[in-house]
Scaffold this motif. Structure first.
Motif, PDB file in Angstrom:
ATOM      1  N   SER A 164      53.377  25.092  34.070  1.00  0.00           N
ATOM      2  CA  SER A 164      53.047  25.003  35.491  1.00  0.00           C
ATOM      3  C   SER A 164      54.178  25.483  36.397  1.00  0.00           C
ATOM      4  CB  SER A 164      52.644  23.570  35.849  1.00  0.00           C
ATOM      5  OG  SER A 164      53.701  22.684  35.539  1.00  0.00           O
ATOM      6  N   SER A 165      55.387  25.598  35.871  1.00  0.00           N
ATOM      7  CA  SER A 165      56.516  26.138  36.642  1.00  0.00           C
ATOM      8  C   SER A 165      56.647  27.646  36.457  1.00  0.00           C
ATOM      9  CB  SER A 165      57.815  25.463  36.210  1.00  0.00           C
ATOM     10  OG  SER A 165      57.759  24.079  36.430  1.00  0.00           O
ATOM     11  N   HIS A 166      55.713  28.248  35.757  1.00  0.00           N
ATOM     12  CA  HIS A 166      55.662  29.684  35.470  1.00  0.00           C
ATOM     13  C   HIS A 166      56.805  30.151  34.573  1.00  0.00           C
ATOM     14  CE1 HIS A 166      52.244  30.297  38.080  1.00  0.00           C
ATOM     15  NE2 HIS A 166      52.830  29.491  38.932  1.00  0.00           N
ATOM     16  N   ASN A 167      57.269  29.257  33.711  1.00  0.00           N
ATOM     17  CA  ASN A 167      58.233  29.626  32.679  1.00  0.00           C
ATOM     18  C   ASN A 167      57.453  29.847  31.384  1.00  0.00           C
ATOM     19  OD1 ASN A 167      60.551  29.222  34.325  1.00  0.00           O
ATOM     20  ND2 ASN A 167      60.283  27.025  34.067  1.00  0.00           N
ATOM     21  N   GLU A 168      57.871  30.837  30.594  1.00  0.00           N
ATOM     22  CA  GLU A 168      57.189  31.078  29.328  1.00  0.00           C
ATOM     23  C   GLU A 168      57.242  29.829  28.471  1.00  0.00           C
ATOM     24  OE1 GLU A 168      58.943  34.680  27.826  1.00  0.00           O
ATOM     25  OE2 GLU A 168      57.464  35.889  28.875  1.00  0.00           O
ATOM     26  N   HIS A 169      56.125  29.570  27.776  1.00  0.00           N
ATOM     27  CA  HIS A 169      55.937  28.294  27.092  1.00  0.00           C
ATOM     28  C   HIS A 169      55.130  28.535  25.819  1.00  0.00           C
ATOM     29  CE1 HIS A 169      54.503  24.142  26.596  1.00  0.00           C
ATOM     30  NE2 HIS A 169      53.287  24.617  26.581  1.00  0.00           N
ATOM     31  N   ASP A 170      55.608  28.031  24.694  1.00  0.00           N
ATOM     32  CA  ASP A 170      54.843  28.118  23.454  1.00  0.00           C
ATOM     33  C   ASP A 170      53.688  27.126  23.508  1.00  0.00           C
ATOM     34  OD1 ASP A 170      56.345  30.091  22.244  1.00  0.00           O
ATOM     35  OD2 ASP A 170      57.689  28.684  21.254  1.00  0.00           O
ATOM     36  N   GLY A 171      52.502  27.582  23.212  1.00  0.00           N
ATOM     37  CA  GLY A 171      51.358  26.681  23.219  1.00  0.00           C
ATOM     38  C   GLY A 171      50.131  27.322  22.604  1.00  0.00           C
ATOM     39  N   ASN A 172      49.225  26.494  22.126  1.00  0.00           N
ATOM     40  CA  ASN A 172      47.947  26.978  21.599  1.00  0.00           C
ATOM     41  C   ASN A 172      47.161  27.614  22.739  1.00  0.00           C
ATOM     42  OD1 ASN A 172      48.818  25.707  19.298  1.00  0.00           O
ATOM     43  ND2 ASN A 172      47.311  24.079  19.358  1.00  0.00           N
ATOM     44  N   HIS A 173      46.385  28.644  22.440  1.00  0.00           N
ATOM     45  CA  HIS A 173      45.664  29.363  23.474  1.00  0.00           C
ATOM     46  C   HIS A 173      44.397  30.006  22.909  1.00  0.00           C
ATOM     47  CE1 HIS A 173      48.815  31.803  21.622  1.00  0.00           C
ATOM     48  NE2 HIS A 173      47.939  32.794  21.664  1.00  0.00           N
ATOM     49  N   ALA A 174      43.512  30.376  23.827  1.00  0.00           N
ATOM     50  CA  ALA A 174      42.241  31.009  23.439  1.00  0.00           C
ATOM     51  C   ALA A 174      41.918  32.102  24.447  1.00  0.00           C
ATOM     52  CB  ALA A 174      41.124  29.978  23.395  1.00  0.00           C
ATOM     53  N   LEU A 175      41.301  33.182  23.951  1.00  0.00           N
ATOM     54  CA  LEU A 175      40.905  34.302  24.812  1.00  0.00           C
ATOM     55  C   LEU A 175      39.520  34.796  24.428  1.00  0.00           C
ATOM     56  CD1 LEU A 175      44.170  35.235  23.922  1.00  0.00           C
ATOM     57  CD2 LEU A 175      43.618  36.640  25.859  1.00  0.00           C
ATOM     58  N   ALA A 176      38.804  35.304  25.415  1.00  0.00           N
ATOM     59  CA  ALA A 176      37.577  36.064  25.191  1.00  0.00           C
ATOM     60  C   ALA A 176      37.781  37.384  25.908  1.00  0.00           C
ATOM     61  CB  ALA A 176      36.358  35.328  25.744  1.00  0.00           C
ATOM     62  N   VAL A 177      37.523  38.480  25.224  1.00  0.00           N
ATOM     63  CA  VAL A 177      37.757  39.810  25.786  1.00  0.00           C
ATOM     64  C   VAL A 177      36.414  40.525  25.918  1.00  0.00           C
ATOM     65  CG1 VAL A 177      39.055  41.959  25.582  1.00  0.00           C
ATOM     66  CG2 VAL A 177      39.996  39.837  24.634  1.00  0.00           C
ATOM     67  N   HIS A 178      36.116  40.959  27.127  1.00  0.00           N
ATOM     68  CA  HIS A 178      34.878  41.686  27.399  1.00  0.00           C
ATOM     69  C   HIS A 178      35.204  43.139  27.729  1.00  0.00           C
ATOM     70  CE1 HIS A 178      33.640  37.534  27.961  1.00  0.00           C
ATOM     71  NE2 HIS A 178      32.419  37.945  27.714  1.00  0.00           N
ATOM     72  N   GLY A 179      34.340  44.040  27.359  1.00  0.00           N
ATOM     73  CA  GLY A 179      34.529  45.453  27.631  1.00  0.00           C
ATOM     74  C   GLY A 179      33.728  46.270  26.643  1.00  0.00           C
ATOM     75  N   ASP A 180      33.865  47.569  26.742  1.00  0.00           N
ATOM     76  CA  ASP A 180      33.147  48.462  25.839  1.00  0.00           C
ATOM     77  C   ASP A 180      34.036  48.853  24.679  1.00  0.00           C
ATOM     78  OD1 ASP A 180      30.841  48.509  27.402  1.00  0.00           O
ATOM     79  OD2 ASP A 180      31.620  50.129  28.639  1.00  0.00           O
ATOM     80  N   LEU A 181      33.496  48.830  23.474  1.00  0.00           N
ATOM     81  CA  LEU A 181      34.237  49.288  22.307  1.00  0.00           C
ATOM     82  C   LEU A 181      34.144  50.810  22.202  1.00  0.00           C
ATOM     83  CD1 LEU A 181      33.187  46.606  19.676  1.00  0.00           C
ATOM     84  CD2 LEU A 181      35.264  46.680  21.054  1.00  0.00           C
ATOM     85  N   ALA A 182      35.210  51.403  21.677  1.00  0.00           N
ATOM     86  CA  ALA A 182      35.242  52.864  21.535  1.00  0.00           C
ATOM     87  C   ALA A 182      34.233  53.332  20.506  1.00  0.00           C
ATOM     88  CB  ALA A 182      36.635  53.305  21.124  1.00  0.00           C
TER      89      ALA A 182
END
Length: 124
Positions: free
Chosen positions: A106-124
């Protein structure tokens, strides 16, 4: 395994919910997903071949089937898991086949932590 042919449909119809053009299903589906630990170890993924821990809060993921264009920064939705943190894509380091992110506290310092992403877009 026996192949039974090809199913082609332009519209999906549900008995009570109505109809939807199939392009909304294809275009609206995530083309890559990542659920990873603080060391970039993959808990679960789709279209991701590997992850790399590049330092505190800095992660890079290699895409199996590349996206069109040069970067994927505008199509990622991400969250931290189990902590109050912000996940952002690093546009300068992301390409059509690499997703580079930072996890910050929350202080905008890099932090090790578990994370999740979903990526949308067109595949080549």
């Amino acid at each position: 395994m026996t192949s039974f042919g090809t199913l082609k449909a332009d519209t999906l119809t549900h008995s009570t919910a109505g109809s939807l053009a199939t392009n909304f299903v294809v275009d609206g589906s995530a083309k890559a997903t990542i659920a990873a630990g603080s060391d970039a170890s993959l808990f679960d993924s789709l279209n991701i071949s590997s992850g790399e821990d590049e330092g505190t809060g800095d992660y890079k993921y290699n895409v199996t089937s590349a996206f069109t264009g040069t970067t994927v920064e505008k199509c990622c939705t991400a969250c931290a898991i189990g902590t109050t943190a912000v996940v952002r894509t690093k546009a300068a380091d992301s390409t059509a086949s690499v997703i580079d992110i930072e996890v910050m506290n929350s202080s905008h310092n890099e932090h090790d932590g578990n994370h999740a992403l979903a990526v949308h877009g067109d595949l080549a």
